[in-house]
Design a protein around this motif. Sequence first.
Motif, mmCIF file in Angstrom:
data_model
loop_
_atom_site.group_PDB
_atom_site.id
_atom_site.type_symbol
_atom_site.label_atom_id
_atom_site.label_comp_id
_atom_site.label_asym_id
_atom_site.label_seq_id
_atom_site.Cartn_x
_atom_site.Cartn_y
_atom_site.Cartn_z
ATOM 1 N N MET A 1 0.823 -1.204 0.000
ATOM 2 C CA MET A 1 0.000 0.000 0.000
ATOM 3 C C MET A 1 0.862 1.260 0.000
ATOM 4 O O MET A 1 0.657 2.191 -0.790
ATOM 5 N N PHE A 2 1.823 1.308 0.932
ATOM 6 C CA PHE A 2 2.699 2.485 1.020
ATOM 7 C C PHE A 2 3.577 2.610 -0.223
ATOM 8 O O PHE A 2 3.881 3.720 -0.665
ATOM 9 N N ARG A 3 3.962 1.455 -0.793
ATOM 10 C CA ARG A 3 4.775 1.504 -2.007
ATOM 11 C C ARG A 3 3.981 2.099 -3.169
ATOM 12 O O ARG A 3 4.493 2.929 -3.935
ATOM 13 N N LEU A 4 2.715 1.684 -3.304
ATOM 14 C CA LEU A 4 1.863 2.231 -4.358
ATOM 15 C C LEU A 4 1.639 3.723 -4.156
ATOM 16 O O LEU A 4 1.643 4.517 -5.117
ATOM 17 N N LEU A 5 1.456 4.145 -2.906
ATOM 18 C CA LEU A 5 1.285 5.562 -2.613
ATOM 19 C C LEU A 5 2.539 6.349 -2.985
ATOM 20 O O LEU A 5 2.461 7.444 -3.557
ATOM 21 N N GLY A 6 3.696 5.782 -2.705
ATOM 22 C CA GLY A 6 4.954 6.431 -3.063
ATOM 23 C C GLY A 6 5.111 6.582 -4.565
ATOM 24 O O GLY A 6 5.553 7.633 -5.059
ATOM 25 N N ILE A 7 4.730 5.531 -5.289
ATOM 26 C CA ILE A 7 4.814 5.598 -6.755
ATOM 27 C C ILE A 7 3.873 6.674 -7.286
ATOM 28 O O ILE A 7 4.235 7.461 -8.174
ATOM 29 N N LEU A 8 2.645 6.707 -6.738
ATOM 30 C CA LEU A 8 1.662 7.699 -7.174
ATOM 31 C C LEU A 8 2.170 9.119 -6.908
ATOM 32 O O LEU A 8 2.089 9.994 -7.791
ATOM 33 N N LEU A 9 2.707 9.351 -5.715
ATOM 34 C CA LEU A 9 3.205 10.687 -5.383
ATOM 35 C C LEU A 9 4.386 11.061 -6.276
ATOM 36 O O LEU A 9 4.511 12.224 -6.696
ATOM 37 N N THR A 10 5.234 10.103 -6.582
ATOM 38 C CA THR A 10 6.379 10.387 -7.452
ATOM 39 C C THR A 10 5.919 10.751 -8.859
ATOM 40 O O THR A 10 6.426 11.701 -9.471
ATOM 41 N N VAL A 11 4.934 10.023 -9.382
ATOM 42 C CA VAL A 11 4.408 10.321 -10.718
ATOM 43 C C VAL A 11 3.768 11.713 -10.739
ATOM 44 O O VAL A 11 3.992 12.501 -11.665
ATOM 45 N N LEU A 12 2.970 12.021 -9.712
ATOM 46 C CA LEU A 12 2.337 13.339 -9.640
ATOM 47 C C LEU A 12 3.379 14.448 -9.543
ATOM 48 O O LEU A 12 3.244 15.509 -10.184
ATOM 49 N N PHE A 13 4.418 14.210 -8.756
ATOM 50 C CA PHE A 13 5.486 15.204 -8.625
ATOM 51 C C PHE A 13 6.229 15.390 -9.945
ATOM 52 O O PHE A 13 6.551 16.513 -10.344
ATOM 53 N N ALA A 14 6.452 14.300 -10.656
ATOM 54 C CA ALA A 14 7.147 14.383 -11.951
ATOM 55 C C ALA A 14 6.308 15.161 -12.962
ATOM 56 O O ALA A 14 6.832 16.007 -13.711
ATOM 57 N N ILE A 15 5.006 14.897 -13.002
ATOM 58 C CA ILE A 15 4.129 15.614 -13.943
ATOM 59 C C ILE A 15 4.085 17.098 -13.594
ATOM 60 O O ILE A 15 4.195 17.962 -14.474
ATOM 61 N N THR A 16 3.933 17.396 -12.311
ATOM 62 C CA THR A 16 3.885 18.799 -11.880
ATOM 63 C C THR A 16 5.183 19.516 -12.209
ATOM 64 O O THR A 16 5.174 20.661 -12.685
ATOM 65 N N THR A 17 6.304 18.848 -11.968
ATOM 66 C CA THR A 17 7.601 19.458 -12.269
ATOM 67 C C THR A 17 7.737 19.736 -13.760
ATOM 68 O O THR A 17 8.194 20.806 -14.167
ATOM 69 N N ALA A 18 7.327 18.794 -14.580
ATOM 70 C CA ALA A 18 7.414 18.982 -16.032
ATOM 71 C C ALA A 18 6.568 20.168 -16.478
ATOM 72 O O ALA A 18 6.992 20.979 -17.309
ATOM 73 N N ILE A 19 5.365 20.297 -15.919
ATOM 74 C CA ILE A 19 4.487 21.413 -16.302
ATOM 75 C C ILE A 19 5.078 22.739 -15.863
ATOM 76 O O ILE A 19 5.070 23.721 -16.612
ATOM 77 N N VAL A 20 5.608 22.783 -14.641
ATOM 78 C CA VAL A 20 6.174 24.038 -14.118
ATOM 79 C C VAL A 20 7.418 24.438 -14.902
ATOM 80 O O VAL A 20 7.645 25.625 -15.169
ATOM 81 N N VAL A 21 8.237 23.468 -15.286
ATOM 82 C CA VAL A 21 9.466 23.777 -16.016
ATOM 83 C C VAL A 21 9.168 24.263 -17.430
ATOM 84 O O VAL A 21 9.765 25.220 -17.919
ATOM 85 N N TRP A 22 8.219 23.623 -18.119
ATOM 86 C CA TRP A 22 7.944 23.987 -19.514
ATOM 87 C C TRP A 22 6.432 23.908 -19.781
ATOM 88 O O TRP A 22 5.961 23.041 -20.519
ATOM 89 N N PRO A 23 5.647 24.830 -19.202
ATOM 90 C CA PRO A 23 4.186 24.742 -19.327
ATOM 91 C C PRO A 23 3.696 24.911 -20.759
ATOM 92 O O PRO A 23 2.615 24.434 -21.106
ATOM 93 N N GLN A 24 4.495 25.570 -21.616
ATOM 94 C CA GLN A 24 4.050 25.786 -22.994
ATOM 95 C C GLN A 24 3.928 24.473 -23.769
ATOM 96 O O GLN A 24 3.150 24.399 -24.737
ATOM 97 N N PHE A 25 4.657 23.450 -23.370
ATOM 98 C CA PHE A 25 4.510 22.151 -24.022
ATOM 99 C C PHE A 25 3.098 21.598 -23.816
ATOM 100 O O PHE A 25 2.539 20.922 -24.695
ATOM 101 N N PHE A 26 2.519 21.904 -22.643
ATOM 102 C CA PHE A 26 1.172 21.439 -22.310
ATOM 103 C C PHE A 26 0.115 22.514 -22.601
ATOM 104 O O PHE A 26 -1.050 22.336 -22.270
ATOM 105 N N ARG A 27 0.547 23.623 -23.193
ATOM 106 C CA ARG A 27 -0.310 24.766 -23.491
ATOM 107 C C ARG A 27 -0.980 25.321 -22.230
ATOM 108 O O ARG A 27 -2.144 25.703 -22.237
#
Length: 338
Positions: A1-27
């Motif tokens: 359970m905690f491992r799945l939560l960690g994976i989910l948080l990491t994916v969300l953090f990666a997506i957020t970081t990508a958007i913040v770094v280059w939001p124009q790619f996502f319009r």
Amino acid sequence: MFRLLGILLTVLFAITTAIVVWPQFFRLEQTFPFAQLVAVRGAVLAGLLAIAVLSLLLLFARPLRGFAASILVVALLGSAAIGGIGLIRGFGTGELPAKSDTSVRVLTWNTAGEAVSAETIADAILEQEVDVVTLPETAESVGERIAVMLREQGRPMWVHHVQFGDVPNGPQAWETTILISPELGDYSVIGSSEDGTSNTSSVPSAVVMPVNGEGPTIVAVHAIAPRVEAMERWQSDLEWIADQCPAGDFILAGDFNATIDHMAALGIDGGDMGNCRDAAIRTGTGVTGTWPESFPELLGAPIDHVMASQNWEPTGSLVLDAAGSDHRALVVQLDPAG
């Protein structure tokens, strides 16, 4: 359970970081809250580095080691991307090359009313040998005082002005003043910008054209700030500004309340706003914050710009001290291309 939560948080953090770094790619570069975050890349970089340090500390906790390592990698990749963008666009306050007979120097300064004295502005114009001055939030009376001081120093300039709101002694945020050297010829404010039928939405810009048709059209820009309740007006202002630089001879200068990232969809044929190209990112000061002056240059937002059509080549830029305003001033030298 905690491992799945960690994976989910990491994916969300990666997506957020990508958007913040280059939001124009996502319009999303003009969408709240990413528009506000990308404006202060230096602050985002500091935040990512802080997360990286925290992740390093969490590596010592065995149950969190995998999660911490994943977050650390994402934070370091985001930091590296922002640092790379900064290196390309340029840190530092810049410098100006020697001025030639064909050079045009442009100063833009949101003076926050009379937070900057007329004497200080006149001194900057004389010291930097400026030919065009755009002053958002500056009354016509202040421009006239500056012109008198310059005339007494043998450097006359003509004063032009646009005001929103027929209110005596109203806020200077409703006013924009331009000074132009007579060496560039006679100019006049076009009627549609003066009466507001074609202008930015809430605070005025000014479009001045050469009377004899020779020389650049100059647009003193003042867009509304991208507050949550004003996002649509801000987007409309940016579109209007881009429309002011079609093919031809144009100079845009002022408080855009936007960084180069926000303009990703507004350039034409290699321009950043319409056909106009930003001078700061081409001369090494593209990420130096001009607002707010209370923040260090690398943590602020570079929202004041000088842009020019492609018949001009930016050859230098210089960020000046705010001298009382909440905006730093920007001086750019333009030379004829080719």
